[in-house]
Design a protein around this motif. Structure first.
Motif, short mmCIF file in Angstrom:
data_model
loop_
_atom_site.label_atom_id
_atom_site.label_comp_id
_atom_site.label_asym_id
_atom_site.label_seq_id
_atom_site.Cartn_x
_atom_site.Cartn_y
_atom_site.Cartn_z
N TYR A 113 0.79 -1.29 -0.02
CA TYR A 113 -0.19 0.02 0.12
C TYR A 113 0.98 1.34 -0.09
O TYR A 113 0.39 2.17 -0.73
N LYS A 114 1.94 1.10 0.68
CA LYS A 114 2.86 2.37 0.56
C LYS A 114 3.37 2.64 -0.80
O LYS A 114 3.52 3.88 -1.20
N GLY A 115 3.71 1.66 -1.61
CA GLY A 115 4.01 1.64 -2.86
C GLY A 115 3.10 2.39 -3.83
O GLY A 115 3.23 3.26 -4.79
N LEU A 116 1.90 1.96 -3.44
CA LEU A 116 0.53 2.59 -4.30
C LEU A 116 0.40 4.18 -3.85
O LEU A 116 0.33 4.75 -4.76
N LEU A 117 0.61 4.54 -2.65
CA LEU A 117 0.60 5.85 -2.20
C LEU A 117 1.62 6.78 -2.94
O LEU A 117 1.32 7.81 -3.12
N ARG A 118 2.68 6.14 -3.15
CA ARG A 118 3.72 6.89 -3.69
C ARG A 118 3.46 7.08 -5.29
O ARG A 118 3.58 8.31 -5.64
N VAL A 119 3.00 6.18 -5.80
CA VAL A 119 2.29 6.36 -6.99
C VAL A 119 1.37 7.48 -7.13
O VAL A 119 1.10 8.38 -8.05
N LEU A 120 0.34 7.31 -6.30
CA LEU A 120 -0.75 8.38 -6.45
C LEU A 120 -0.14 9.79 -6.21
O LEU A 120 -0.67 10.59 -6.53
N ALA A 121 0.93 9.90 -4.99
CA ALA A 121 1.48 11.26 -4.81
C ALA A 121 1.79 11.78 -5.97
O ALA A 121 1.92 12.98 -6.24
N ILE A 122 2.57 11.06 -7.00
CA ILE A 122 3.14 11.62 -7.99
C ILE A 122 2.15 11.94 -8.86
O ILE A 122 2.08 12.99 -9.52
N ILE A 123 1.13 11.20 -9.11
CA ILE A 123 0.05 11.67 -9.93
C ILE A 123 -0.55 13.09 -9.40
O ILE A 123 -1.02 14.00 -10.18
N ILE A 156 -12.56 19.62 -14.28
CA ILE A 156 -12.31 18.19 -14.19
C ILE A 156 -11.04 17.97 -13.57
O ILE A 156 -11.01 16.86 -12.90
N VAL A 157 -10.08 19.00 -13.52
CA VAL A 157 -8.77 18.80 -12.88
C VAL A 157 -9.01 18.91 -11.33
O VAL A 157 -8.64 17.92 -10.44
N ILE A 158 -9.77 19.73 -10.89
CA ILE A 158 -10.32 19.85 -9.55
C ILE A 158 -10.93 18.37 -9.01
O ILE A 158 -10.79 17.86 -7.73
N ALA A 159 -11.92 17.86 -9.85
CA ALA A 159 -12.68 16.71 -9.38
C ALA A 159 -11.65 15.37 -9.23
O ALA A 159 -11.62 14.85 -8.46
N THR A 160 -10.48 15.42 -10.17
CA THR A 160 -9.53 14.41 -10.41
C THR A 160 -8.82 14.42 -8.95
O THR A 160 -8.51 13.51 -8.40
N LEU A 161 -8.35 15.74 -8.75
CA LEU A 161 -7.45 16.01 -7.62
C LEU A 161 -8.13 15.44 -6.31
O LEU A 161 -7.61 14.76 -5.38
N THR A 162 -9.35 15.81 -6.17
CA THR A 162 -10.35 15.58 -5.06
C THR A 162 -10.26 14.04 -4.84
O THR A 162 -10.45 13.56 -3.82
N PHE A 163 -10.72 13.59 -5.98
CA PHE A 163 -10.71 11.80 -5.99
C PHE A 163 -9.51 11.21 -5.77
O PHE A 163 -9.47 10.30 -4.70
N LEU A 164 -8.37 11.76 -6.10
CA LEU A 164 -7.03 11.11 -5.82
C LEU A 164 -6.54 11.30 -4.39
O LEU A 164 -5.92 10.34 -3.68
N ILE A 165 -7.03 12.42 -3.93
CA ILE A 165 -6.81 12.83 -2.48
C ILE A 165 -7.48 11.92 -1.62
O ILE A 165 -6.98 11.34 -0.46
N TYR A 166 -8.64 11.79 -1.90
CA TYR A 166 -9.55 10.62 -1.16
C TYR A 166 -9.14 9.43 -1.41
O TYR A 166 -9.08 8.69 -0.46
N GLY A 167 -8.56 8.71 -2.42
CA GLY A 167 -8.06 7.64 -2.51
C GLY A 167 -6.76 7.24 -1.59
O GLY A 167 -6.62 6.34 -0.98
N MET A 168 -5.90 8.47 -1.81
CA MET A 168 -4.77 8.58 -0.71
C MET A 168 -5.22 8.30 0.65
O MET A 168 -4.54 7.40 1.47
N TYR A 169 -6.36 9.15 1.04
CA TYR A 169 -6.72 8.99 2.58
C TYR A 169 -7.05 7.54 2.93
O TYR A 169 -6.75 6.93 3.87
N ARG A 170 -8.16 7.05 2.01
CA ARG A 170 -8.64 5.57 2.03
C ARG A 170 -7.31 4.64 2.16
O ARG A 170 -7.51 3.79 3.03
N ILE A 171 -6.35 4.61 1.33
CA ILE A 171 -5.11 3.70 1.53
C ILE A 171 -4.25 4.12 2.49
O ILE A 171 -4.00 3.22 3.37
N TRP A 172 -4.23 5.42 2.82
CA TRP A 172 -3.51 5.40 4.32
C TRP A 172 -4.35 5.10 5.47
O TRP A 172 -3.76 4.44 6.27
N LYS A 173 -5.68 5.04 5.52
CA LYS A 173 -6.33 4.44 6.57
C LYS A 173 -6.11 2.92 6.78
O LYS A 173 -5.90 2.13 7.83
#
Length: 182
Positions: A113-123, A156-173
């Motif tokens: 999951y930390k590897g996945l978080l790193r990829v999401l952070a880059i995106i 669209i960019v704001i929605a994408t950022l919001t979704f990615l940040i939410y995804g990072m939060y869920r994976i962090w949990k």
């Protein structure tokens, strides 16, 4: 389309991989076995219904020896089915299963999951740069159509950022829950 091949479009997010694994196992019980996955499109082939366990693994390491990686799982009774953008799909027959999970410890799951978080952070960083560029564009030179298009693109960019940040939060949990179990 052949009645031996079935394609299903279904979006399941990285933090819900358990639901995806369960759904794939249920499809196998109905005689549909995963053959390929690509951007939400699952391709199944028809066979005799059977009890399979499906598991997913994520590896972002581009330098990984793929053959060695697959053979480690094969030695434990897991068949590599397909892969997509770092996600690897494995299955084993339930009655032949040596190990019910591909991970024997939470530390390995945390690393995944930390590897996945790193990829999401880059995106997210790339999308933030796009958003900053969109904010500072000189809009006085735009026609009405271009201005409206850029406004929609910003949303669209704001929605994408919001979704990615939410995804990072869920994976962090998920990581925090696994660390609490250590």
């Amino acid at each position: 389309m052949s009645n031996r091949i079935k394609r299903v479009f279904k979006l399941i997010w990285a933090w819900n991989e358990g639901k995806e694994e369960k759904w794939l196992s249920e499809m196998a019980q109905k005689g549909w076995f995963l053959k390929n996955y690509n951007f939400g499109l699952y391709t199944f082939f028809r066979g005799d219904a059977d009890n399979y366990i499906y598991k997913l693994d994520y590896r972002s390491d581009l330098n990984m020896d793929t053959q060695e990686y697959k053979s480690i799982f094969a030695d434990s009774g897991w068949e590599h089915v397909t892969q997509f953008l770092g996600w690897h799909y494995f299955r084993t027959r339930e009655d032949e299963c040596k190990y019910p999970d591909i991970y024997s410890d939470n530390t390995s799951k945390i690393q995944k999951y930390k590897g996945l978080l790193r990829v999401l952070a880059i995106i997210i960083i790339v999308n933030l740069f796009n958003f900053i560029n969109l904010i500072f564009l000189n809009q006085d030179r735009f026609s009405l159509f271009e201005y409206n298009f850029m406004s929609i693109f910003r949303l669209i960019v704001i929605a994408t950022l919001t979704f990615l940040i939410y995804g990072m939060y869920r994976i962090w949990k998920i990581i925090k829950n696994l660390e609490d179990e250590l």
